[in-house]
Design a protein around this motif. Structure first.
Motif, short mmCIF file in Angstrom:
data_model
loop_
_atom_site.label_atom_id
_atom_site.label_comp_id
_atom_site.label_asym_id
_atom_site.label_seq_id
_atom_site.Cartn_x
_atom_site.Cartn_y
_atom_site.Cartn_z
N TRP A 29 68.21 -76.01 65.64
CA TRP A 29 68.49 -74.62 66.01
C TRP A 29 68.06 -73.69 64.88
O TRP A 29 67.40 -72.67 65.11
N LEU A 30 68.43 -74.04 63.65
CA LEU A 30 68.07 -73.19 62.50
C LEU A 30 66.56 -73.16 62.28
O LEU A 30 66.00 -72.11 61.95
N THR A 31 65.90 -74.29 62.46
CA THR A 31 64.44 -74.33 62.31
C THR A 31 63.78 -73.40 63.32
O THR A 31 62.83 -72.69 63.00
N THR A 32 64.30 -73.41 64.55
CA THR A 32 63.76 -72.53 65.58
C THR A 32 63.96 -71.07 65.21
O THR A 32 63.06 -70.24 65.38
N LEU A 40 83.24 -73.81 56.17
CA LEU A 40 82.66 -75.07 56.61
C LEU A 40 81.26 -74.84 57.18
O LEU A 40 80.32 -75.61 56.91
N LEU A 41 81.11 -73.75 57.94
CA LEU A 41 79.80 -73.42 58.51
C LEU A 41 78.80 -73.11 57.40
O LEU A 41 77.64 -73.54 57.45
N ALA A 42 79.25 -72.36 56.38
CA ALA A 42 78.37 -72.04 55.26
C ALA A 42 77.95 -73.31 54.51
O ALA A 42 76.80 -73.44 54.08
N GLU A 43 78.86 -74.25 54.38
CA GLU A 43 78.54 -75.50 53.71
C GLU A 43 77.49 -76.28 54.50
O GLU A 43 76.54 -76.84 53.92
N ARG A 44 77.66 -76.31 55.81
CA ARG A 44 76.68 -77.01 56.65
C ARG A 44 75.32 -76.31 56.57
O ARG A 44 74.27 -76.97 56.53
N ALA A 75 78.75 -74.28 70.06
CA ALA A 75 77.85 -74.52 71.20
C ALA A 75 76.48 -75.05 70.74
O ALA A 75 75.65 -75.39 71.58
N VAL A 76 76.28 -75.09 69.42
CA VAL A 76 74.99 -75.58 68.89
C VAL A 76 75.10 -77.08 68.67
O VAL A 76 75.84 -77.54 67.79
N GLN A 77 74.36 -77.85 69.44
CA GLN A 77 74.46 -79.31 69.36
C GLN A 77 73.64 -79.87 68.19
O GLN A 77 74.06 -80.82 67.53
N ASN A 78 72.49 -79.30 67.94
CA ASN A 78 71.61 -79.76 66.86
C ASN A 78 71.39 -78.60 65.91
O ASN A 78 70.48 -77.79 66.10
N LEU A 79 72.23 -78.51 64.88
CA LEU A 79 72.19 -77.35 64.00
C LEU A 79 70.86 -77.26 63.27
O LEU A 79 70.28 -76.17 63.16
N GLU A 95 68.14 -64.43 57.04
CA GLU A 95 68.24 -63.92 58.41
C GLU A 95 68.78 -64.99 59.34
O GLU A 95 69.57 -64.71 60.26
N ALA A 96 68.37 -66.25 59.11
CA ALA A 96 68.88 -67.35 59.92
C ALA A 96 70.39 -67.52 59.71
O ALA A 96 71.13 -67.79 60.67
N TRP A 97 70.84 -67.37 58.47
CA TRP A 97 72.28 -67.46 58.20
C TRP A 97 73.03 -66.34 58.90
O TRP A 97 74.09 -66.58 59.50
N LEU A 98 72.51 -65.14 58.85
CA LEU A 98 73.19 -64.02 59.50
C LEU A 98 73.29 -64.25 61.01
O LEU A 98 74.33 -63.96 61.62
N LYS A 99 72.24 -64.77 61.59
CA LYS A 99 72.27 -65.05 63.03
C LYS A 99 73.26 -66.15 63.34
O LYS A 99 74.01 -66.07 64.32
N LEU A 100 73.29 -67.18 62.49
CA LEU A 100 74.24 -68.27 62.70
C LEU A 100 75.68 -67.78 62.59
O LEU A 100 76.55 -68.18 63.39
N SER A 101 75.93 -66.91 61.63
CA SER A 101 77.30 -66.42 61.42
C SER A 101 77.79 -65.57 62.57
O SER A 101 79.00 -65.37 62.73
N ARG A 102 76.85 -65.06 63.39
CA ARG A 102 77.23 -64.25 64.55
C ARG A 102 77.18 -65.05 65.85
O ARG A 102 77.36 -64.49 66.92
N THR A 103 76.94 -66.35 65.74
CA THR A 103 76.78 -67.21 66.91
C THR A 103 77.96 -68.16 67.03
O THR A 103 78.59 -68.54 66.04
N ASP A 104 78.25 -68.55 68.26
CA ASP A 104 79.27 -69.58 68.50
C ASP A 104 78.67 -70.92 68.10
O ASP A 104 77.99 -71.58 68.90
#
Length: 308
Positions: free
Chosen positions: A57-60, A6-10, A50-54, A38-47
């Motif tokens: 967050w990814l743009t940052t 689901l996270l990968a789809e988002r 807790a990310v309200q605006n995905l 690199e952003a995907w790898l960081k996301l996959s290691r993050t809770d």
């Protein structure tokens, strides 16, 4: 579907936006892909809960990755070229629709929103922090309050970064005519004049202050920076032979050309047309980079000719 799927789809929903940000930051398609990965790898290691605006967050995250890459480039020094100031960023090449061909509205919107090579060349002259502030705020409407932590400055200082960058862009990047039919008319006339050696016609099609930038990579003699219509026309004899094998394509959403020799891309050129005249020409003739950027299927799609 489990949580990771689901996270990968988002994440995939945000990929086109993230790649657009990274390409504008870096001017390199491969490095843009790496930054997004690199952003995907960081996301996959993050809770992620807790990310309200995905999207934000990814743009940052992509912004931080690109800033680090730009700073690393700066430390390594400029690209090694036989002529200074002739580096041309990676072009995005696609087929040019026929005059009567219907274009998908969504695809047309993407092409209209694309950024030209001429602008990317100017962005390369900015400091990494200036480029980040300008790209994120002026191109993607990211608030300065969100950009400031990335560049480690206060919001007011970040606003100044973007303001300085904006002035540089406004002074140096020509604003093209948006009408693609007019672009095509001028580019076709230019190529026809080059093929026929009609130098008077070339002069009529070129702005008096036109800039031609050719990036030949490591091949000595191919890179050049030429300013002024007379100087560009004086060098047009060397362009005439290649023009015989030239096809019209879209380069970063604008009408451009691809020269194909022996079934392989020889050069890709973008023309910036304003008020019916060409004000800037950016040509990538680095054959190693072109081979990496344009696979045989792409060459066939834009030229209509099968490649070896």
């Amino acid at each position: 579907m489990d949580g990771r799927d689901l996270l990968a789809e988002r994440f995939e929903e945000h990929r086109p936006h993230l790649k657009a940000v990274a390409y504008r930051m870096l001017g390199s398609l491969s490095e843009a892909e790496d930054a997004v990965q690199e952003a995907w790898l960081k996301l996959s290691r993050t809770d992620s809960d807790a990310v309200q605006n995905l999207g934000g967050w990814l743009t940052t995250v992509v912004g931080r990755v690109c800033l680090d890459l730009l700073r690393a480039r700066q430390q390594r020094g400029e690209q090694s070229l036989d002529v200074p100031d002739t580096y041309v960023p990676d072009p995005q090449v696609s087929a040019l629709p026929g005059r009567r061909e219907t274009v998908d509205p969504e695809e047309e919107a993407l092409l209209t929103d694309s950024v030209g090579l001429a602008l990317l060349v100017v962005l390369d002259t900015l400091s990494p922090a200036e480029r980040l502030a300008f790209v994120l705020h002026d191109m993607f409407a990211v608030p300065f309050e969100d950009i400031a932590p990335i560049v480690e400055r206060a919001p007011a200082a970040t606003r100044q970064l973007a303001s300085r960058a904006r002035r540089r862009v406004r002074d140096a990047a020509p604003v093209p005519d948006p009408d693609r039919a007019k672009q095509r008319e001028v580019v076709e006339a230019f190529l026809a004049a080059a093929r026929g050696g009609d130098f008077d016609a070339l002069l009529e099609l070129l702005d008096p202050d036109v800039v031609l930038r050719a990036d030949g990579g490591e091949v000595a003699g191919l890179s050049r920076l030429v300013r002024g219509a007379q100087a560009v026309v004086a060098g047009a004899r060397s362009f005439a032979t290649v023009a015989l094998a030239t096809h019209l394509v879209l380069v970063n959403g604008r009408v451009g050309q691809m020269s194909v020799v022996d079934g392989k891309p020889f050069s890709v050129g973008e023309f910036t047309v304003r008020d019916g005249r060409i004000v800037e020409i950016n040509i990538l003739a680095d054959h190693d980079r072109l081979a990496a950027l344009l696979d045989p299927a792409t060459v066939t799609a834009v030229t209509g000719e099968a490649t070896d």
